[in-house]
Design an enzyme around this catalytic site. Structure first.
Site, PDB file in Angstrom:
ATOM      1  N   ARG A   1       0.126  -7.894  14.262  1.00 20.62           N
ATOM      2  CA  ARG A   1      -0.606  -6.786  13.243  1.00 20.62           C
ATOM      3  C   ARG A   1      -1.427  -7.695  12.101  1.00 20.62           C
ATOM      4  O   ARG A   1      -2.504  -7.305  11.575  1.00 20.62           O
ATOM      5  CB  ARG A   1       0.457  -5.956  12.437  1.00 20.62           C
ATOM      6  CG  ARG A   1       1.002  -4.847  13.435  1.00 20.62           C
ATOM      7  CD  ARG A   1       2.165  -4.156  12.981  1.00 20.62           C
ATOM      8  NE  ARG A   1       1.996  -3.464  11.702  1.00 20.62           N
ATOM      9  CZ  ARG A   1       3.179  -3.088  10.889  1.00 20.62           C
ATOM     10  NH1 ARG A   1       4.311  -3.582  11.198  1.00 20.62           N
ATOM     11  NH2 ARG A   1       2.933  -2.664   9.734  1.00 20.62           N
TER      12      ARG A   1
ATOM     13  N   ARG B   1      10.971   1.095  10.617  1.00 19.48           N
ATOM     14  CA  ARG B   1       9.852   1.367  11.530  1.00 19.48           C
ATOM     15  C   ARG B   1      10.146   0.335  12.766  1.00 19.48           C
ATOM     16  O   ARG B   1      10.232  -0.726  12.768  1.00 19.48           O
ATOM     17  CB  ARG B   1       8.548   0.788  10.801  1.00 19.48           C
ATOM     18  CG  ARG B   1       8.227   2.145   9.970  1.00 19.48           C
ATOM     19  CD  ARG B   1       6.870   1.720   9.335  1.00 19.48           C
ATOM     20  NE  ARG B   1       5.813   1.212  10.048  1.00 19.48           N
ATOM     21  CZ  ARG B   1       4.712   1.006   9.543  1.00 19.48           C
ATOM     22  NH1 ARG B   1       4.538   1.177   8.315  1.00 19.48           N
ATOM     23  NH2 ARG B   1       3.808   0.331  10.281  1.00 19.48           N
TER      24      ARG B   1
ATOM     25  N   ARG C   1      11.894  -4.221   5.319  1.00 17.65           N
ATOM     26  CA  ARG C   1      11.741  -2.624   4.688  1.00 17.65           C
ATOM     27  C   ARG C   1      12.390  -1.578   5.392  1.00 17.65           C
ATOM     28  O   ARG C   1      12.529  -1.601   6.817  1.00 17.65           O
ATOM     29  CB  ARG C   1      10.262  -2.524   4.280  1.00 17.65           C
ATOM     30  CG  ARG C   1       9.322  -2.504   5.619  1.00 17.65           C
ATOM     31  CD  ARG C   1       7.874  -2.086   5.067  1.00 17.65           C
ATOM     32  NE  ARG C   1       6.945  -2.117   6.171  1.00 17.65           N
ATOM     33  CZ  ARG C   1       5.815  -1.911   5.877  1.00 17.65           C
ATOM     34  NH1 ARG C   1       5.148  -2.127   5.068  1.00 17.65           N
ATOM     35  NH2 ARG C   1       5.001  -2.053   7.140  1.00 17.65           N
TER      36      ARG C   1
ATOM     37  N   LYS D   1       0.833  -1.096   0.073  1.00 18.83           N
ATOM     38  CA  LYS D   1      -0.027  -0.052   0.110  1.00 18.83           C
ATOM     39  C   LYS D   1       0.885   1.301   0.025  1.00 18.83           C
ATOM     40  O   LYS D   1       0.688   2.260  -0.806  1.00 18.83           O
ATOM     41  CB  LYS D   1      -0.876  -0.077   1.270  1.00 18.83           C
ATOM     42  CG  LYS D   1      -1.883  -1.315   1.361  1.00 18.83           C
ATOM     43  CD  LYS D   1      -2.787  -1.079   2.616  1.00 18.83           C
ATOM     44  CE  LYS D   1      -2.158  -1.049   3.722  1.00 18.83           C
ATOM     45  NZ  LYS D   1      -1.569  -2.254   4.308  1.00 18.83           N
TER      46      LYS D   1
ATOM     47  N   ARG E   1      -9.762   0.806   8.667  1.00 25.10           N
ATOM     48  CA  ARG E   1      -9.139  -0.496   9.171  1.00 25.10           C
ATOM     49  C   ARG E   1     -10.107  -1.188   9.791  1.00 25.10           C
ATOM     50  O   ARG E   1      -9.788  -2.211  10.142  1.00 25.10           O
ATOM     51  CB  ARG E   1      -8.141   0.051  10.102  1.00 25.10           C
ATOM     52  CG  ARG E   1      -6.621  -0.422   9.459  1.00 25.10           C
ATOM     53  CD  ARG E   1      -5.613  -0.327  10.451  1.00 25.10           C
ATOM     54  NE  ARG E   1      -4.124  -0.836  10.264  1.00 25.10           N
ATOM     55  CZ  ARG E   1      -3.147   0.103   9.428  1.00 25.10           C
ATOM     56  NH1 ARG E   1      -3.641   1.213   9.336  1.00 25.10           N
ATOM     57  NH2 ARG E   1      -2.175  -0.593   9.189  1.00 25.10           N
TER      58      ARG E   1
HETATM   59  P1  AMP Z   1       0.412   1.605   8.940  1.00 30.13           P
HETATM   60  O1  AMP Z   1       1.668   2.720   8.564  1.00 30.13           O
HETATM   61  O2  AMP Z   1      -0.843   2.025   8.157  1.00 30.13           O
HETATM   62  O3  AMP Z   1       0.801   0.344   8.842  1.00 30.13           O
HETATM   63  O4  AMP Z   1      -0.089   2.121  10.446  1.00 30.13           O
HETATM   64  C1  AMP Z   1       0.885   1.724  11.574  1.00 30.13           C
HETATM   65  C2  AMP Z   1       0.044   1.725  12.923  1.00 30.13           C
HETATM   66  O5  AMP Z   1      -0.892   2.935  13.104  1.00 30.13           O
HETATM   67  C3  AMP Z   1      -1.013   0.549  12.730  1.00 30.13           C
HETATM   68  O6  AMP Z   1      -0.241  -0.775  13.074  1.00 30.13           O
HETATM   69  C4  AMP Z   1      -2.013   0.969  13.907  1.00 30.13           C
HETATM   70  O7  AMP Z   1      -1.446   0.825  15.226  1.00 30.13           O
HETATM   71  C5  AMP Z   1      -2.218   2.493  13.751  1.00 30.13           C
HETATM   72  N1  AMP Z   1      -3.065   2.694  12.576  1.00 30.13           N
HETATM   73  C6  AMP Z   1      -2.848   3.326  11.388  1.00 30.13           C
HETATM   74  N2  AMP Z   1      -4.266   3.428  10.798  1.00 30.13           N
HETATM   75  C7  AMP Z   1      -5.110   3.281  11.852  1.00 30.13           C
HETATM   76  C8  AMP Z   1      -6.375   3.069  11.563  1.00 30.13           C
HETATM   77  N3  AMP Z   1      -7.339   3.450  10.454  1.00 30.13           N
HETATM   78  N4  AMP Z   1      -7.072   2.746  12.567  1.00 30.13           N
HETATM   79  C9  AMP Z   1      -6.482   2.239  13.634  1.00 30.13           C
HETATM   80  N5  AMP Z   1      -5.227   2.124  13.845  1.00 30.13           N
HETATM   81  C10 AMP Z   1      -4.470   2.622  12.836  1.00 30.13           C
END
Ligand code: AMP
Length: 226
Positions: free
Chosen positions: A177, A166, A133, A21, A96
């Protein structure tokens, strides 16, 4: 493919962590001239600034869990109020949960159209991809130790800043996750399928092909909707 204020388009990038993504959001945003909004990235900025929102979000992100719906929804809609989102946005990491998906549909204007690009890829491939990554500390460009290495070790090709991993890209957090994805996010695939808004993409292919397929899927969907 034209997005306009009269026909705003919100393109949702849906799929498990590591499906690509973030990799495709940047190119899609450039080509479609629509802002890329990553809720994960918005949280990481808040964490970096140690704001109250960042301190709260860190507790959940560090465990691989979702930040509570109301917190994410408020943060996202603050961002969507900005003028650059009038023609729409590429949403990376939102919604999500089905609850977030319903709020999005209810709160966008009636003329807005939602299209969900579902990046389908198997679990073992995901672990391989996430474990290697990296991203640029400055411009956030994504890299991968094995699949997309920088020219100079640990250095961004574009802005020469340092590359970082990260903190939630460690194997035990990734497993959590993925579990959270299966329990809470995967249901959105059905949700958008039922509304006829789901565009399924085989994300195990090479990134150029995946990008091309995303654009042609969006192009066909756009044609069907006019
Ligand atoms: P990402 O960079 O999209 O993988 O997001 C990293 C972390 O941010 C996720 O594992 C969640 O803990 C939190 N997060 C990001 N977007 C959301 C969302 N829409 N709802 C809830 N938690 C989120």
């Amino acid at each position: 493919m034209i997005f306009s204020e009269n026909e705003p388009r919100f393109v949702i990038l849906l799929g498990p962590p590591g499906a690509g993504k973030g990799t495709h959001a940047g190119p899609l945003s450039k080509i479609l001239q629509t802002p890329h909004i990553s809720t994960g990235e918005l949280f990481r900025e808040q964490i970096h600034n140690q704001s109250p929102l960042g301190i709260l979000a860190q507790k959940y992100i560090g465990l691989g869990q979702l930040v509570p719906d109301e917190v994410v929804v408020d943060m996202l809609f603050q961002r969507l109020k900005e003028p650059d989102c009038k023609k729409g946005a590429i949403l990376d990491g939102f919604p999500r949960t089905v609850y977030q998906g319903k709020i999005l549909a209810n709160r966008l204007s009636e003329k807005a159209k939602i299209l969900a690009l579902f990046f389908a890829v198997g679990e073992e491939e995901i672990i391989k991809r996430i474990c290697g990554r990296l991203s640029c500390k400055g411009c956030k460009k994504p890299y991968h130790i094995q699949f997309a290495p920088p020219q100079k070790p640990q250095t961004c090709d574009d802005c020469q800043e340092e590359l970082i991993q990260r903190s939630d890209d460690k194997e035990e957090i990734i497993r959590e996750r993925l579990l959270v994805y299966s329990k809470k996010t995967k249901a959105l695939v059905d949700y958008y399928q039922k509304q006829n808004n789901l565009l399924k993409i085989d994300a195990s292919q090479n990134p150029d092909i995946v990008l091309k397929n995303c654009l042609s899927a969006l192009g066909s969907a756009q044609l069907q909707s006019v």
